[in-house]
Scaffold this motif. Structure first.
Motif, mmCIF file in Angstrom:
data_model
loop_
_atom_site.group_PDB
_atom_site.id
_atom_site.type_symbol
_atom_site.label_atom_id
_atom_site.label_comp_id
_atom_site.label_asym_id
_atom_site.label_seq_id
_atom_site.Cartn_x
_atom_site.Cartn_y
_atom_site.Cartn_z
ATOM 1 N N THR A 155 -14.486 2.234 -17.167
ATOM 2 C CA THR A 155 -15.236 3.492 -17.229
ATOM 3 C C THR A 155 -14.705 4.454 -16.182
ATOM 4 N N SER A 156 -14.509 3.936 -14.977
ATOM 5 C CA SER A 156 -13.862 4.812 -13.996
ATOM 6 C C SER A 156 -12.529 4.196 -13.623
ATOM 7 N N PHE A 157 -11.504 4.960 -13.834
ATOM 8 C CA PHE A 157 -10.145 4.482 -13.631
ATOM 9 C C PHE A 157 -9.695 4.841 -12.224
ATOM 10 N N THR A 158 -9.247 3.876 -11.469
ATOM 11 C CA THR A 158 -8.854 4.208 -10.101
ATOM 12 C C THR A 158 -7.656 3.381 -9.658
ATOM 13 N N LEU A 159 -6.880 3.946 -8.779
ATOM 14 C CA LEU A 159 -5.729 3.227 -8.250
ATOM 15 C C LEU A 159 -6.013 2.657 -6.872
ATOM 16 N N GLU A 160 -7.302 2.665 -6.482
ATOM 17 C CA GLU A 160 -7.583 2.306 -5.089
ATOM 18 C C GLU A 160 -7.187 0.861 -4.784
ATOM 19 N N ALA A 161 -7.288 -0.017 -5.764
ATOM 20 C CA ALA A 161 -6.897 -1.401 -5.503
ATOM 21 C C ALA A 161 -5.438 -1.454 -5.071
ATOM 22 N N TYR A 162 -4.603 -0.743 -5.800
ATOM 23 C CA TYR A 162 -3.177 -0.775 -5.502
ATOM 24 C C TYR A 162 -2.844 -0.120 -4.169
ATOM 25 N N THR A 163 -3.467 1.028 -3.902
ATOM 26 C CA THR A 163 -3.138 1.705 -2.646
ATOM 27 C C THR A 163 -3.646 0.891 -1.463
ATOM 28 N N ASN A 164 -4.828 0.294 -1.618
ATOM 29 C CA ASN A 164 -5.354 -0.529 -0.520
ATOM 30 C C ASN A 164 -4.428 -1.678 -0.172
ATOM 31 N N LEU A 165 -3.794 -2.238 -1.199
ATOM 32 C CA LEU A 165 -2.888 -3.356 -0.966
ATOM 33 C C LEU A 165 -1.887 -3.032 0.125
ATOM 34 N N PHE A 166 -1.292 -1.864 -0.008
ATOM 35 C CA PHE A 166 -0.225 -1.537 0.927
ATOM 36 C C PHE A 166 -0.742 -0.858 2.178
ATOM 37 N N ALA A 167 -1.795 -0.023 1.991
ATOM 38 C CA ALA A 167 -2.298 0.721 3.135
ATOM 39 C C ALA A 167 -3.127 -0.162 4.057
ATOM 40 N N LEU A 168 -3.986 -0.999 3.490
ATOM 41 C CA LEU A 168 -4.915 -1.758 4.312
ATOM 42 C C LEU A 168 -4.497 -3.210 4.536
ATOM 43 N N ARG A 169 -3.903 -3.815 3.535
ATOM 44 C CA ARG A 169 -3.686 -5.262 3.626
ATOM 45 C C ARG A 169 -2.290 -5.662 4.045
ATOM 46 N N GLY A 170 -1.419 -4.709 4.233
ATOM 47 C CA GLY A 170 -0.067 -5.048 4.663
ATOM 48 C C GLY A 170 0.720 -5.835 3.645
ATOM 49 N N PHE A 171 0.510 -5.520 2.381
ATOM 50 C CA PHE A 171 1.212 -6.284 1.366
ATOM 51 C C PHE A 171 2.694 -5.986 1.305
ATOM 52 N N GLY A 172 3.095 -4.851 1.879
ATOM 53 C CA GLY A 172 4.514 -4.530 1.898
ATOM 54 C C GLY A 172 5.298 -5.645 2.555
ATOM 55 N N LYS A 173 4.728 -6.168 3.651
ATOM 56 C CA LYS A 173 5.408 -7.243 4.371
ATOM 57 C C LYS A 173 5.530 -8.487 3.496
ATOM 58 N N TYR A 174 4.453 -8.812 2.813
ATOM 59 C CA TYR A 174 4.482 -9.997 1.969
ATOM 60 C C TYR A 174 5.516 -9.865 0.870
ATOM 61 N N PHE A 175 5.578 -8.669 0.288
ATOM 62 C CA PHE A 175 6.561 -8.440 -0.762
ATOM 63 C C PHE A 175 7.971 -8.599 -0.233
ATOM 64 N N PHE A 176 8.184 -8.022 0.936
ATOM 65 C CA PHE A 176 9.518 -8.136 1.515
ATOM 66 C C PHE A 176 9.877 -9.602 1.715
ATOM 67 N N ASN A 177 8.947 -10.362 2.289
ATOM 68 C CA ASN A 177 9.232 -11.772 2.544
ATOM 69 C C ASN A 177 9.551 -12.523 1.270
ATOM 70 N N SER A 178 8.752 -12.278 0.240
ATOM 71 C CA SER A 178 9.015 -12.974 -1.018
ATOM 72 C C SER A 178 10.400 -12.629 -1.544
ATOM 73 N N PHE A 179 10.739 -11.343 -1.491
ATOM 74 C CA PHE A 179 12.047 -10.915 -1.977
ATOM 75 C C PHE A 179 13.174 -11.544 -1.175
ATOM 76 N N TYR A 180 13.012 -11.462 0.134
ATOM 77 C CA TYR A 180 14.074 -11.941 1.017
ATOM 78 C C TYR A 180 14.327 -13.427 0.809
ATOM 79 N N VAL A 181 13.225 -14.191 0.840
ATOM 80 C CA VAL A 181 13.357 -15.633 0.690
ATOM 81 C C VAL A 181 13.960 -15.985 -0.667
ATOM 82 N N SER A 182 13.467 -15.353 -1.717
ATOM 83 C CA SER A 182 13.975 -15.665 -3.058
ATOM 84 C C SER A 182 15.442 -15.286 -3.201
ATOM 85 N N ALA A 183 15.802 -14.083 -2.724
ATOM 86 C CA ALA A 183 17.184 -13.631 -2.872
ATOM 87 C C ALA A 183 18.152 -14.505 -2.082
#
Lengths: 298, 280
Positions: free
Chosen positions: B56-84
């Motif tokens: 009913t209400s469409f929002t991107l807040e979940a996605y923005t919070n991931l990177f802004a509040l939860r530091g998911f950028g770091k997790y993504f980097f780690n996953s990429f680095y380790v896998s590559a």
């Protein structure tokens, strides 16, 4: 570095004394240190029991195993593991085979369907469990909403001792069938079309074609898939650990799960290791039997 | 492949769509829910209405919070680095070993090869605890080494490469040897370039295996700096509330990346397996 004779008889038989070992070295160091050594450690750990008197551990030989075989919880886990595998292994293989047949058809957009079935491979165990547990949640799950909407009763799913194991089967199939299907699809595509065409001319129907042409030619991929699935399923851990932790009432308490609880909750490494050893022994036996049975018709 | 009558075609499509729906259902549910605000996640589940499937209400807040509040950028980097990194090292190490098995005769060859096969039948969970002890002795707990190195030597990859190598005509190799080429030159210059399908399949295998690992990173990574996505997802379950929409958003992103790579390269997957023919 001496190189041996150039002359060789057929593939795979150049002799160059140190080169092959050089090439093998990094991989074998890796396999040795990170696969073999831990297995051996498992064996040795299973011979010890933590001793509070000495403050370390003491050697008990097969004492852990004796205790295990006298423990009803162990036998429950054995029953659950065997039951799970008796359902899951044939189910996965048959579904993968049927799926491979379906994906081998000449339909437009078959590529799209193949792509869809490959997607669960990209889903990790925790995520698969999250998704399905949310959908199958007893109160808030969308599956129960749909069931009640069409007039059926809401089901407890993984909250009930009767249905929880089936939920594990569902998640394992959802994740595993696509992966197994790839190998079978590859095998199917290697079967020459001419065989089917000529047998059609000879009047063979679909069923005969399936049993007389397809299955025999698929023997090797089928063996591969059977062994892979069996090993993976006997040693299955993630969905049980993440979703039910062995419950409710031990109905999903597989041997692997019991082993983990022994290690982390009861802090009994000896018991945990001995369960793993028993599990590996059982798995190897079953795989050996499968090999014998499936290769017998060569 | 076979041709079907018109009737059979319709049934086939029907079945295919049904199967596809079952496979995609959980992913679609999570995908749609990730765009809802937290309060709405379970509000429309029952009774079943259009709102059950469309936010009913469409929002991107979940996605923005991931990177802004939860530091998911770091997790993504780690996953990429380790896998590559795992792919990089894994390809070289395992292909070399497969080369040895395919082209040389040496003592204990059969025994060594059987032991290679046995290693890939044993899933990681079985050896996780003793492996921890080993890695701890190496002082690799909570380091990238500890995350990457144990996964590098891979029996399945050795197997796939060996099967592929056996298909390459020996005349090519003979000719090169007669010309005086060294084995390393033959490996890099002649054999490996011919193996693109297997290299792609093996890379996918290793990458996805590492990307999806959760038990080992759970054991090895002790601090935030080394956590990967799969561990990060667990952080959404707190004592007070489960932040479902963000968990779903993280799940979608962490499925999207390997899925896109897999889909882009999928034709190599079957080729890489077929080329080996799974002959033993």
């Amino acid at each position: 570095m001496r190189t041996g004779k150039l002359a060789k008889s057929g593939r795979g038989s150049w002799r160059a004394s140190s080169i092959p070992f050089l090439f093998l070295f990094p991989a074998f160091i890796g396999l040795f240190v990170f696969k073999f050594v831990p297995i051996v450690v498992s064996f040795t750990e299973s011979m010890y029991r933590a001793s509070f008197r000495i403050g370390g551990k003491q050697f008990v030989g097969f004492g852990n195993y004796a205790d295990l075989f006298a423990d009803p919880v162990f036998w429950n886990s054995m029953r659950v593991t065997l039951l799970l595998n008796a359902i899951l292994n044939p189910l996965q293989i048959v579904l993968a085979f049927l799926l491979a047949l379906m994906l081998n058809l000449k339909l437009k957009k078959i590529g799209l369907f193949r792509a869809i079935h490959i997607i669960p491979i990209s889903v990790s165990a925790p995520i698969a469990v999250i998704m399905w547990s949310v959908m199958l949640n007893q109160e808030q799950g969308i599956v129960n909403s749909l069931l009640t909407w069409i007039g059926l009763e809401a089901q407890p799913f993984y909250a009930s001792a009767g249905q929880a194991l089936w939920v594990i089967v569902l998640i394992a199939c959802w994740k595993g069938v696509g992966y197994l299907c790839i190998f079978l699809l590859a095998g199917l595509q290697e079967v020459p079309e001419t065989l089917y065409e000529s047998s059609s001319i000879d009047g063979a129907n679909k069923w005969i074609q399936l049993t007389r042409i397809t299955l025999p030619m698929m023997k090797r991929p089928l063996i591969f898939v059977t062994v892979t699935a069996t090993a993976a399923n006997f040693l299955l851990f993630a969905p049980v650990y993440l979703l039910t932790q062995g419950g409710p009432q031990g109905s999903t308490n597989t041997l692997m799960n019991e082993s983990y609880f022994s290690a982390f909750v009861y802090a009994d490494m000896g018991r945990a290791s001995s369960i793993v050893v028993v599990l590996l022994a059982v798995t190897l036996c079953i795989i050996a039997v499968q090999f014998r049975f499936l290769r017998a018709e060569h | 492949m076979e041709r079907l009558s018109r009737w059979n075609t319709s049934i086939s499509y029907f079945v295919q769509i049904g199967l596809a729906a079952i496979v995609l259902a959980p992913l679609l549910f999570v995908f749609v829910s990730s765009f809802r605000p937290l309060e709405d996640i379970f509000r429309y589940v029952s009774p079943v209405t259009l709102n059950t499937f469309i936010p009913t209400s469409f929002t991107l807040e979940a996605y923005t919070n991931l990177f802004a509040l939860r530091g998911f950028g770091k997790y993504f980097f780690n996953s990429f680095y380790v896998s590559a990194m795992s792919v990089l090292f894994g390809l070289s190490v395992n292909a070399l070993a497969a080369f040895a098995f395919a082209y040389f005769a040496f003592r204990f060859k059969t025994l060594l090869f059987i032991s290679v096969i046995l290693t890939f039948l044993i899933p990681f969970e079985v050896i996780a605890i003793p492996l921890y002890i080993v890695v701890d002795r190496l002082h690799w707990i909570n380091t990238y080494w500890g995350l990457i190195v144990p996964a590098v030597a891979n029996g399945l990859v050795i197997f796939l490469y060996r099967q592929f190598f056996l298909e390459i005509p020996t005349s090519l190799i003979e000719a090169a040897r007669i010309d005086g080429a060294r084995w390393t030159r033959i490996f890099y210059g002649i054999v490996m370039p011919l193996c693109k399908p297997v290299t792609v399949s093996a890379s996918l295998l290793i990458f996805i295996f590492q990307w999806e690992s959760f038990l080992w990173p759970l054991i090895v990574a002790r601090t935030e700096a080394y956590k990967v996505i799969q561990i990060g997802i667990a952080s959404f379950v707190t004592e007070w509330v489960t932040v479902w929409n963000e968990m779903f958003a993280a799940s979608i992103l962490s499925v999207l990346i390997p899925a896109l790579i897999l889909l882009a390269l999928q034709r190599y997957l079957v080729q890489g397996v077929t080329g080996s023919g799974l002959k033993e």
